[in-house]
Design a protein around this motif. Sequence first.
Motif, PDB file in Angstrom:
ATOM      1  N   ILE A  94       2.659  10.701  -0.979  1.00  0.00           N
ATOM      2  CA  ILE A  94       1.495  10.390  -1.821  1.00  0.00           C
ATOM      3  C   ILE A  94       1.064   8.943  -1.640  1.00  0.00           C
ATOM      4  O   ILE A  94      -0.106   8.646  -1.396  1.00  0.00           O
ATOM      5  N   ILE A  97      -0.666   8.299   1.653  1.00  0.00           N
ATOM      6  CA  ILE A  97      -2.025   8.840   1.757  1.00  0.00           C
ATOM      7  C   ILE A  97      -2.982   8.043   0.883  1.00  0.00           C
ATOM      8  O   ILE A  97      -4.110   7.734   1.274  1.00  0.00           O
ATOM      9  N   MET A  98      -2.515   7.687  -0.313  1.00  0.00           N
ATOM     10  CA  MET A  98      -3.414   7.058  -1.289  1.00  0.00           C
ATOM     11  C   MET A  98      -3.380   5.534  -1.221  1.00  0.00           C
ATOM     12  O   MET A  98      -3.980   4.877  -2.059  1.00  0.00           O
ATOM     13  N   SER A 102      -5.919   4.541  -4.395  1.00  0.00           N
ATOM     14  CA  SER A 102      -5.519   5.108  -5.673  1.00  0.00           C
ATOM     15  C   SER A 102      -6.545   4.830  -6.769  1.00  0.00           C
ATOM     16  O   SER A 102      -7.003   3.698  -6.920  1.00  0.00           O
ATOM     17  N   SER A 115      -4.111  10.473  -8.725  1.00  0.00           N
ATOM     18  CA  SER A 115      -3.698  10.105  -7.386  1.00  0.00           C
ATOM     19  C   SER A 115      -2.959  11.272  -6.732  1.00  0.00           C
ATOM     20  O   SER A 115      -3.205  11.631  -5.582  1.00  0.00           O
ATOM     21  N   ARG A 116      -2.055  11.881  -7.504  1.00  0.00           N
ATOM     22  CA  ARG A 116      -1.298  13.021  -7.013  1.00  0.00           C
ATOM     23  C   ARG A 116      -2.212  14.188  -6.674  1.00  0.00           C
ATOM     24  O   ARG A 116      -2.083  14.805  -5.611  1.00  0.00           O
ATOM     25  N   ALA A 119      -4.075  13.439  -3.391  1.00  0.00           N
ATOM     26  CA  ALA A 119      -3.195  13.547  -2.227  1.00  0.00           C
ATOM     27  C   ALA A 119      -2.882  15.002  -1.943  1.00  0.00           C
ATOM     28  O   ALA A 119      -2.912  15.443  -0.788  1.00  0.00           O
ATOM     29  N   PRO A 132       5.493  15.990  -1.936  1.00  0.00           N
ATOM     30  CA  PRO A 132       4.649  14.789  -1.942  1.00  0.00           C
ATOM     31  C   PRO A 132       5.435  13.520  -2.250  1.00  0.00           C
ATOM     32  O   PRO A 132       4.949  12.429  -2.003  1.00  0.00           O
ATOM     33  N   LYS A 151      -4.224  10.828   5.783  1.00  0.00           N
ATOM     34  CA  LYS A 151      -4.539   9.499   5.263  1.00  0.00           C
ATOM     35  C   LYS A 151      -5.940   9.069   5.694  1.00  0.00           C
ATOM     36  O   LYS A 151      -6.709   8.517   4.900  1.00  0.00           O
ATOM     37  N   ALA A 154      -8.528  11.038   3.762  1.00  0.00           N
ATOM     38  CA  ALA A 154      -8.648  10.654   2.363  1.00  0.00           C
ATOM     39  C   ALA A 154      -9.637   9.511   2.169  1.00  0.00           C
ATOM     40  O   ALA A 154     -10.144   9.293   1.068  1.00  0.00           O
TER      41      ALA A 154
END
Lengths: 511, 322
Positions: A94, A97-98, A102, A115-116, A119, A132, A151, A154
């Motif tokens: 997570i 990726i964030m 975030s 955020s979760r 992701a 995650p 990533k 995103a």
Amino acid sequence: MLEMRNISKNFEAVQALNHAHLKVEKGEIMALLGSNGSGKSTLVKVLSGLVNPTGGEIYIDGEAVQIKSSADARKHGIAVAYQDFSLIPKMSVIDNIMLTLSPCKKNGQIDEKKSREMAEYYLNELQIDVSPDAPVELLMPSTQSMIEIAKALAMKPRILILDEATASLHADEVEIVFSVLKKLKAEGTSIIIVTHRMSEIFRICDGCTILKSGETVAEGNVNQLDLDEIVFHMTGKYPDKEIGKQETKEKNHHLQLLLDVKDMAMPPKLKNVNFQAYQGEIVGIGGLDGQGQSEFIRVILGDHNYTAGKMIYQGKEIRYKQAADAVSDEIGFISGDRGRESIFPLRSVAENLFAGNTARGKLFAYLSPKEIDSFAKSAMQKYGVVAGGLRHPANSLSGGNQQKLVVGRWIALSPKLLLLDDPTKGVDINSRREIHRILRECTERGMSIIYVSSDNEELLEIADRIYIFYEGQISALLAGDDRREEKLVAAMLGIHQKQEEKGKQDDESKN
Amino acid sequence: MNKNKVYYFVKNNQIGMALLLSLLIFVVTIALNPKSLNVNAFGSILSLMSMLTIAAAGQTLVIIADGIDMSVGATMSMAAIVTVGILRGREDPMLFVIAILAAIGVGAIIGLCNGLGAVKAGLPPMVVTLYISNVVNRLQYVMTGGTPEFTSVSLIYKSFMTERLFQVFPVISFFALGMYALIFWLMNRTRYGQQIFLIGNNNRAAQLTGIRTTRLKVINYMMAGILSGIAGFIGAGNSGYIKCGAFDGMTIDTIVAVVIGGTLLAGGKGSYAGTAAGALLLIVLSNGLAVLSVSPSMKNLIMGVILIILLGVYNRAKPVRA
């Protein structure tokens, strides 16, 4: 949508990009092709703000833009998924990726829940089946690649670049990525793919831009090009021209087998490798970057441990625990990664030349500086290895001379088997010739050489036989008349998955 | 042109700079307090410098191989306590042999622990050696119950150590010369020395060149421990009063001496001659501040600032040319 015009970039003496150009339309998938060192990566880095070009302009939507940092690139909607991951190993899936994306709560805290969710959306999109919260360093390389792509996605880019990001993916993962790319394309995202897998290009790309020596040599629609043409543009050679034309002595059968590697495996980098080296020959190892060549050569040296198969050296089965064991069996190793793996920058030229000798012998026996100097002096005279004084530190020498220093270190010890991992990387043409000359002389005296190179011309020039690695396996063995560039390139791209028998006629190459 | 020469000297000749600064500080000290110019002062500077030089021998080896040994002081204290405990004020030559072997043994064991932790286990050397130093320190209190039964060697041994030949040269300075010969031979005349230089400069390259880096670095820590043990044995004779942790303050001083002498903290470059010059500078400075009756806190402050300046000038790792 995006246009790059006349982009140039010099790294000191090396011209990485020379008036290169690239044009991508909205909703177009563009393949960016070229052999190693043709400037693809540099061009991508110019777009992502990691490299500042020395000249040229970039236009996005018709407007001239300056991309000086990755923050600039992001501002313009450019996201890149790299082959050598930009992931942070110890952080969770997570968080990777964030990273920087975030969502925040009002008080400035990161909104963990949101955020979760975000992701997980991208994990689902790419069908990545991982927890995650797992730290990415524990994941398989191919999964890491997928997360690298997630990533980039995103960031919701307008221009998405995959810089060999598919290189370590499995076939089913490639399918998933492609279906996502098609969806993005329909939404109007421009996509640039850098890849060595030719089959992928024909399946997904619309356009194709080919770089050679930092110049854009061909642009066009993928439908109008065939593989031979692409290979021609990449290598700049007519497919029927023979490079390895000098006579190879048919000596392999008469000579003694020095090293015999049987069914060696080291997951996930190597599987099922069978390899032979005879006395007095130069065996080349080719392939795209990261197909297992450097791991293989380090396995021979005992720096990596293999899990299956066996290695027979001088008629005896061996299993080295560390490089020192191999060195005491008269195996030498020269790395192209000077800074990290071979040079002692603060120590003197003489000490650098003597280093292989320093490594063996009694620890506390008397060793005079005179002995080091005279050894170094004779090595310098014999092989014309080095310019500069014996007492000067090695980092006062140029890159080419440093590399000659490392080559000289081993040649002077005349090991039975010398392993070289891309020893002429970043070395100028004269030093390169010099190194080749020295190596040839050595084989005449019975030394065997295993030579990994990312440069095809170099391999064809110096090697008697060439093994080509593709995804951790040997995809071809070229010897004698088979040593031609187009065969080499085809094998590098994994087009011939089966190992070719020596001398077997190959229809495709006859063009 | 001349300016360049000066710059080059300041930048690249650390030993020369250390000697020059020592001289300067000494002259200033005398100018401010003329009474400090006497034979006795020379002798005491020599004695202190010799002690520090001997103590810093192991530290020099370890730092050159890209490590650090925070347990030098504790090892010395332990060896000194063991020495005093074995001698018990007696003068039997056999006991001296036993005591020095015991001091070496103590050093070897501590050094081995350092080596196993910092190299085999791959923990940060700074942390491992610091904790081992703590353990060794506490062990002294446990062994002696806080106050050793004997706190000094016999008068003969002590006066032998501190006796000043021609009223200037304390005997310990000859031990320092002996130590110098030993370390010079080890560093510049053996494969061992060559290998630790190569390892300190580029460990990965050394490994791929066929040097057994792990083994050698463990041996090197052991060697440093043994040298600190010997330093403790000599220190027991040189110092009038041995208590638990008597030499603990030595650790930082050895690091400072090594660094001032031009040995790179990042490893790969340095010399024991530099360490000796660094020790001289440190002692002269400390002597000068004492003569000018600067308070201990002020003295520490000044020495700290000077160390940071010297570190900034000399000890930045140069980038490797690719």
